[in-house]
Design a protein around this motif. Structure first.
Motif, PDB file in Angstrom:
ATOM      1  N   ILE A   9     -31.436  19.718   3.527  1.00 59.10           N
ATOM      2  CA  ILE A   9     -30.878  19.274   2.247  1.00 59.10           C
ATOM      3  C   ILE A   9     -31.916  18.545   1.399  1.00 59.10           C
ATOM      4  CG2 ILE A   9     -29.256  17.604   1.231  1.00 59.10           C
ATOM      5  CD1 ILE A   9     -27.351  18.295   3.583  1.00 59.10           C
ATOM      6  N   ALA A  40     -30.444  16.453   7.743  1.00 63.69           N
ATOM      7  CA  ALA A  40     -29.198  17.156   7.411  1.00 63.69           C
ATOM      8  C   ALA A  40     -29.500  18.581   6.963  1.00 63.69           C
ATOM      9  CB  ALA A  40     -28.466  16.405   6.306  1.00 63.69           C
ATOM     10  N   LEU A  42     -27.802  22.622   6.062  1.00 70.30           N
ATOM     11  CA  LEU A  42     -26.636  23.420   5.661  1.00 70.30           C
ATOM     12  C   LEU A  42     -27.060  24.879   5.542  1.00 70.30           C
ATOM     13  CD1 LEU A  42     -25.056  21.315   2.747  1.00 70.30           C
ATOM     14  CD2 LEU A  42     -24.010  21.723   4.989  1.00 70.30           C
ATOM     15  N   GLY A  47     -26.092  24.616   0.632  1.00 66.67           N
ATOM     16  CA  GLY A  47     -27.120  23.707   0.127  1.00 66.67           C
ATOM     17  C   GLY A  47     -27.277  23.813  -1.383  1.00 66.67           C
ATOM     18  N   LEU A  50     -24.427  22.095  -3.009  1.00 65.70           N
ATOM     19  CA  LEU A  50     -24.554  20.637  -2.918  1.00 65.70           C
ATOM     20  C   LEU A  50     -25.504  20.107  -3.990  1.00 65.70           C
ATOM     21  CD1 LEU A  50     -23.701  18.107  -1.253  1.00 65.70           C
ATOM     22  CD2 LEU A  50     -25.870  18.392  -0.016  1.00 65.70           C
ATOM     23  N   VAL A  68     -25.472  11.388   2.463  1.00 61.64           N
ATOM     24  CA  VAL A  68     -24.918  12.329   3.442  1.00 61.64           C
ATOM     25  C   VAL A  68     -24.841  11.679   4.818  1.00 61.64           C
ATOM     26  CG1 VAL A  68     -25.309  14.537   4.615  1.00 61.64           C
ATOM     27  CG2 VAL A  68     -25.741  14.325   2.143  1.00 61.64           C
ATOM     28  N   ASP A  70     -23.137  13.508   7.521  1.00 61.52           N
ATOM     29  CA  ASP A  70     -23.181  14.584   8.516  1.00 61.52           C
ATOM     30  C   ASP A  70     -23.174  15.915   7.789  1.00 61.52           C
ATOM     31  OD1 ASP A  70     -23.363  15.541  11.121  1.00 61.52           O
ATOM     32  OD2 ASP A  70     -21.198  15.677  11.390  1.00 61.52           O
ATOM     33  N   ALA A  71     -23.787  16.909   8.426  1.00 59.01           N
ATOM     34  CA  ALA A  71     -23.826  18.257   7.834  1.00 59.01           C
ATOM     35  C   ALA A  71     -23.664  19.265   8.979  1.00 59.01           C
ATOM     36  CB  ALA A  71     -25.117  18.439   7.042  1.00 59.01           C
ATOM     37  N   HIS A 108     -18.428  22.272  10.383  1.00 65.98           N
ATOM     38  CA  HIS A 108     -19.759  21.701  10.613  1.00 65.98           C
ATOM     39  C   HIS A 108     -20.561  22.593  11.572  1.00 65.98           C
ATOM     40  CE1 HIS A 108     -19.386  17.783   8.634  1.00 65.98           C
ATOM     41  NE2 HIS A 108     -18.200  17.628   9.181  1.00 65.98           N
ATOM     42  N   ILE A 114     -19.729  19.349   4.977  1.00 64.39           N
ATOM     43  CA  ILE A 114     -20.583  18.181   4.789  1.00 64.39           C
ATOM     44  C   ILE A 114     -19.721  16.925   4.668  1.00 64.39           C
ATOM     45  CG2 ILE A 114     -20.678  18.506   2.266  1.00 64.39           C
ATOM     46  CD1 ILE A 114     -23.728  17.590   2.641  1.00 64.39           C
TER      47      ILE A 114
END
Length: 199
Positions: A9, A40, A42, A47, A50, A68, A70-71, A108, A114
């Motif tokens: 990210i 993190a 994705l 991504g 985001l 962030v 958690d991803a 996740h 996310i």
């Protein structure tokens, strides 16, 4: 994560802050369950969305940034989180409200969800009414009106949640009904079909 096609990210948008809670002891398990995983990740599509959401956030609220928690999460860790619910005496019938069954997987585990909040100009998280990973109705977006009526949440706390919600939902993410911090990029069925599980 990278070998499975996921993206960092902060390489997409260095202004996004990251504090992976499961790579610290500041989580409901009380221990670091991520080990070497400290960044993190994705799926690329998530991504990009985001980054778009972050731009919307900053346009509407100059100086604010995403933080962030958690991803993408390996499925092996999902089993650890699931087991930790037993130690907390969470009833079997309620467990999936807080942690997805690892046999099925969480979004996740596909790199399509996310967990995040909004931080102010000084990097301090906005007051959302509960901590991250709070178990109970205070954290439920679906219960906000009721919690406000009962005086358990303030209008400011709900307004802060709406700042996050506006940016994320305008970018194609869906709000989880029991966690103000959790957003899904697609359905679990679609994520499983398109990406497969992260081991």
């Amino acid at each position: 994560m990278i070998s499975q096609g996921l993206v960092n990210i902060q390489e997409l948008d260095p202004a996004i802050l990251v504090d992976l809670k499961y790579s610290t002891t500041d989580n409901f398990v009380g221990k670091d369950v991520y080990g070497d995983l400290t960044r993190a990740y994705l799926q690329p599509e998530m991504g990009a969305r985001l980054v778009q959401a972050h731009k919307l956030l900053q346009k509407a609220n100059p100086g604010y940034k995403f933080l962030v928690y958690d991803a993408a999460r390996p499925n092996s860790v999902q089993y650890e989180l699931w087991k930790a619910l037993d130690l907390l005496k969470i009833p079997e019938a309620s467990k999936t409200q807080y942690v997805a069954d690892p046999k099925i997987g969480s979004n996740h585990n596909f790199g399509c969800a996310i967990d995040l909040t909004v931080a102010d100009e000084k990097g301090v998280p906005l007051d959302m009414g509960t901590k991250y990973d709070f178990f109970g109705p205070l954290a439920y977006p679906r219960s906000e009106a009721e919690m406000l009526r009962q005086g358990k949440l303030t209008s400011k706390q709900i307004a802060n949640r709406k700042i996050l919600r506006a940016a994320m939902t305008q970018s194609g993410f869906t709000q989880n009904t029991t966690e103000w911090w959790h957003y899904d990029g697609m359905s679990k069925k679609a994520a499983r079909a398109k990406y497969g599980m992260i081991k």
